[in-house]
Design an enzyme around this catalytic site. Structure first.
Site, PDB file in Angstrom:
ATOM      1  N   SER A  68      15.484   4.340 -48.790  1.00 52.45           N
ATOM      2  CA  SER A  68      16.921   4.385 -48.508  1.00 52.45           C
ATOM      3  C   SER A  68      17.592   5.657 -49.021  1.00 52.45           C
ATOM      4  CB  SER A  68      17.627   3.134 -49.044  1.00 52.45           C
ATOM      5  OG  SER A  68      17.123   1.977 -48.391  1.00 52.45           O
ATOM      6  N   GLY A  93      12.939   8.009 -44.497  1.00 48.44           N
ATOM      7  CA  GLY A  93      12.683   7.269 -43.270  1.00 48.44           C
ATOM      8  C   GLY A  93      13.870   7.361 -42.327  1.00 48.44           C
ATOM      9  N   GLY A  94      14.715   6.327 -42.363  1.00 51.73           N
ATOM     10  CA  GLY A  94      15.838   6.226 -41.422  1.00 51.73           C
ATOM     11  C   GLY A  94      16.682   7.481 -41.303  1.00 51.73           C
ATOM     12  N   ASN A 122       9.721  10.792 -42.464  1.00 50.07           N
ATOM     13  CA  ASN A 122       8.755   9.844 -41.906  1.00 50.07           C
ATOM     14  C   ASN A 122       9.442   9.138 -40.744  1.00 50.07           C
ATOM     15  OD1 ASN A 122       6.975   7.789 -41.364  1.00 50.07           O
ATOM     16  ND2 ASN A 122       7.245   6.729 -43.326  1.00 50.07           N
ATOM     17  N   TRP A 123       9.092   9.556 -39.545  1.00 48.14           N
ATOM     18  CA  TRP A 123       9.783   9.017 -38.367  1.00 48.14           C
ATOM     19  C   TRP A 123       9.313   7.608 -38.003  1.00 48.14           C
ATOM     20  CZ3 TRP A 123       9.970  13.661 -34.348  1.00 48.14           C
ATOM     21  CH2 TRP A 123      10.667  14.718 -34.926  1.00 48.14           C
ATOM     22  N   LYS A 124       8.212   7.183 -38.620  1.00 44.28           N
ATOM     23  CA  LYS A 124       7.638   5.851 -38.342  1.00 44.28           C
ATOM     24  C   LYS A 124       7.413   5.685 -36.836  1.00 44.28           C
ATOM     25  CE  LYS A 124       9.691   4.240 -42.594  1.00 44.28           C
ATOM     26  NZ  LYS A 124      10.167   3.129 -43.411  1.00 44.28           N
ATOM     27  N   GLY A 152      14.104   0.964 -46.278  1.00 45.88           N
ATOM     28  CA  GLY A 152      14.780   0.441 -45.101  1.00 45.88           C
ATOM     29  C   GLY A 152      15.792  -0.656 -45.398  1.00 45.88           C
ATOM     30  N   GLU A 179       7.778   5.017 -53.785  1.00 45.16           N
ATOM     31  CA  GLU A 179       8.661   4.267 -52.897  1.00 45.16           C
ATOM     32  C   GLU A 179       8.639   2.789 -53.273  1.00 45.16           C
ATOM     33  OE1 GLU A 179       9.211   6.469 -48.919  1.00 45.16           O
ATOM     34  OE2 GLU A 179       7.384   5.302 -48.763  1.00 45.16           O
ATOM     35  N   HIS A 198       1.193   4.345 -47.083  1.00 44.16           N
ATOM     36  CA  HIS A 198       2.584   3.888 -46.992  1.00 44.16           C
ATOM     37  C   HIS A 198       2.614   2.364 -47.149  1.00 44.16           C
ATOM     38  CE1 HIS A 198       6.526   2.943 -45.422  1.00 44.16           C
ATOM     39  NE2 HIS A 198       6.851   4.181 -45.699  1.00 44.16           N
ATOM     40  N   GLU A 242       4.105   0.164 -45.608  1.00 41.62           N
ATOM     41  CA  GLU A 242       3.991  -0.586 -44.346  1.00 41.62           C
ATOM     42  C   GLU A 242       2.530  -0.675 -43.912  1.00 41.62           C
ATOM     43  OE1 GLU A 242       6.951   1.718 -42.280  1.00 41.62           O
ATOM     44  OE2 GLU A 242       8.454   0.900 -43.651  1.00 41.62           O
TER      45      GLU A 242
HETATM   46  P1  PGA Z   1      13.774   4.624 -45.552  1.00 42.08           P
HETATM   47  O1  PGA Z   1      12.166   4.729 -45.477  1.00 42.08           O
HETATM   48  O2  PGA Z   1      14.265   5.982 -45.965  1.00 42.08           O
HETATM   49  O3  PGA Z   1      14.204   4.240 -44.176  1.00 42.08           O
HETATM   50  O4  PGA Z   1      14.080   3.596 -46.586  1.00 42.08           O
HETATM   51  C1  PGA Z   1      11.460   5.489 -46.415  1.00 42.08           C
HETATM   52  C2  PGA Z   1       9.996   5.406 -46.122  1.00 42.08           C
HETATM   53  O5  PGA Z   1       9.506   4.340 -45.732  1.00 42.08           O
HETATM   54  O6  PGA Z   1       9.269   6.395 -46.285  1.00 42.08           O
END
Ligand code: PGA
Length: 254
Positions: free
Chosen positions: A212, A233-234, A11-13, A172, A166, A96, A98
């Site tokens: 994470s 994500g990251g 997930n590149w956001k 994050g 999640e 998600h 977010e």
């Molecule tokens: P993260 O994000 O790996 O940076 O914690 C995961 C996500 O939001 O899907």
């Protein structure tokens, strides 16, 4: 040993320009292609989907959108309809945390999106997870069960859905859940799916862990019996770390 094929999605956001996204894909592609024991998906921002889907055409690395509106068309400025994604991507991240947190998406809206995604043949990657406050109040079970039930309400084709567990406090933050704890909640999610869609269907649904995930911690997650992959994500923004997470998923299932 489970027969569920592991699925790792990046997930590149809201990161990467089109050029940066293409460069990232180019850097990963030869190594990703070799890891075909794992379903591999990248989810770039909307503006890059076309270019990246074109670059990945003919490979078995999938592309996903990060969001979608449930209506088929209309006056929803800035939104993207299911049919616009049909034929362009194979997956769409839905609900998600977010989106839930910053864009006020509730369970009912998430459910409409799940239905709309399945309606155009996309695989929804449906995110669920408790906040820190809910976790500290011991509400994880109730929250996650409720989110899963609501997301799958009236859904006919539950076997076509991927769930991502999640915990919001792990996203994050560098503070991942424990593999045991994640497996326990994911087991609960699987039992909840069983009550909604039957045990056999539940046994086939892939459930990812997200929050994470890194090359350093992922081996312990994918070794868990109910964890079928990761939503990353990251660590999905760096070619080496994303490829390594996929490699660990492949290695765990041989
Ligand atoms: P993260 O994000 O790996 O940076 O914690 C995961 C996500 O939001 O899907």
């Amino acid at each position: 040993m489970t027969s569920r094929k592991p699925i790792v999605a990046g997930n590149w956001k809201m990161n990467t320009t089109i050029a940066e996204g293409l460069a990232l894909v180019d850097e990963m592609l030869p190594r990703l292609q070799a890891l075909d024991a794992v379903e591999r998906v990248v989810c770039p921002p909307f503006v890059s989907l076309s270019a990246i889907a074109e670059r990945l055409r003919g490979t078995d690395v999938g592309v996903g959108a990060q969001n979608m509106h449930p209506e088929s068309r209309g006056a929803f400025t800035g939104e993207v309809a299911p049919a616009m994604l049909e034929g362009l991507v194979g997956y769409v991240i839905i609900g998600h945390s977010e989106r839930r947190q910053y864009f006020c998406e509730d369970d009912a809206f998430v459910n409409r999106k799940v239905q709309a995604a399945l309606g155009v043949g996309l695989v929804p990657i449906v995110c669920v997870g408790e906040t820190l406050e809910q976790n500290e109040r011991d509400e994880t079970e109730a929250v996650v069960t409720g989110q899963v039930r609501a997301a799958l309400d009236e859904v006919q084709h539950v076997s076509g859905v991927v769930i991502a567990y999640e915990p919001v406090w792990a996203i994050g933050t560098g503070r991942a859940a424990t593999p045991d704890g994640a497996n326990e909640t994911i087991g609960l999610i699987r039992r909840t799916i069983g009550t909604v869609a039957g045990e056999q269907t539940a046994g086939g649904v892939r459930i990812q862990y997200g929050g994470s995930v890194t090359p350093e911690n992922f081996a312990a997650f994918i070794a868990q019996p109910d964890i079928d992959g990761a939503l990353v994500g990251g660590a999905s923004l760096k070619a080496d770390s994303f490829v390594e997470i996929v490699r660990l998923a492949a290695a765990a299932r041989v």
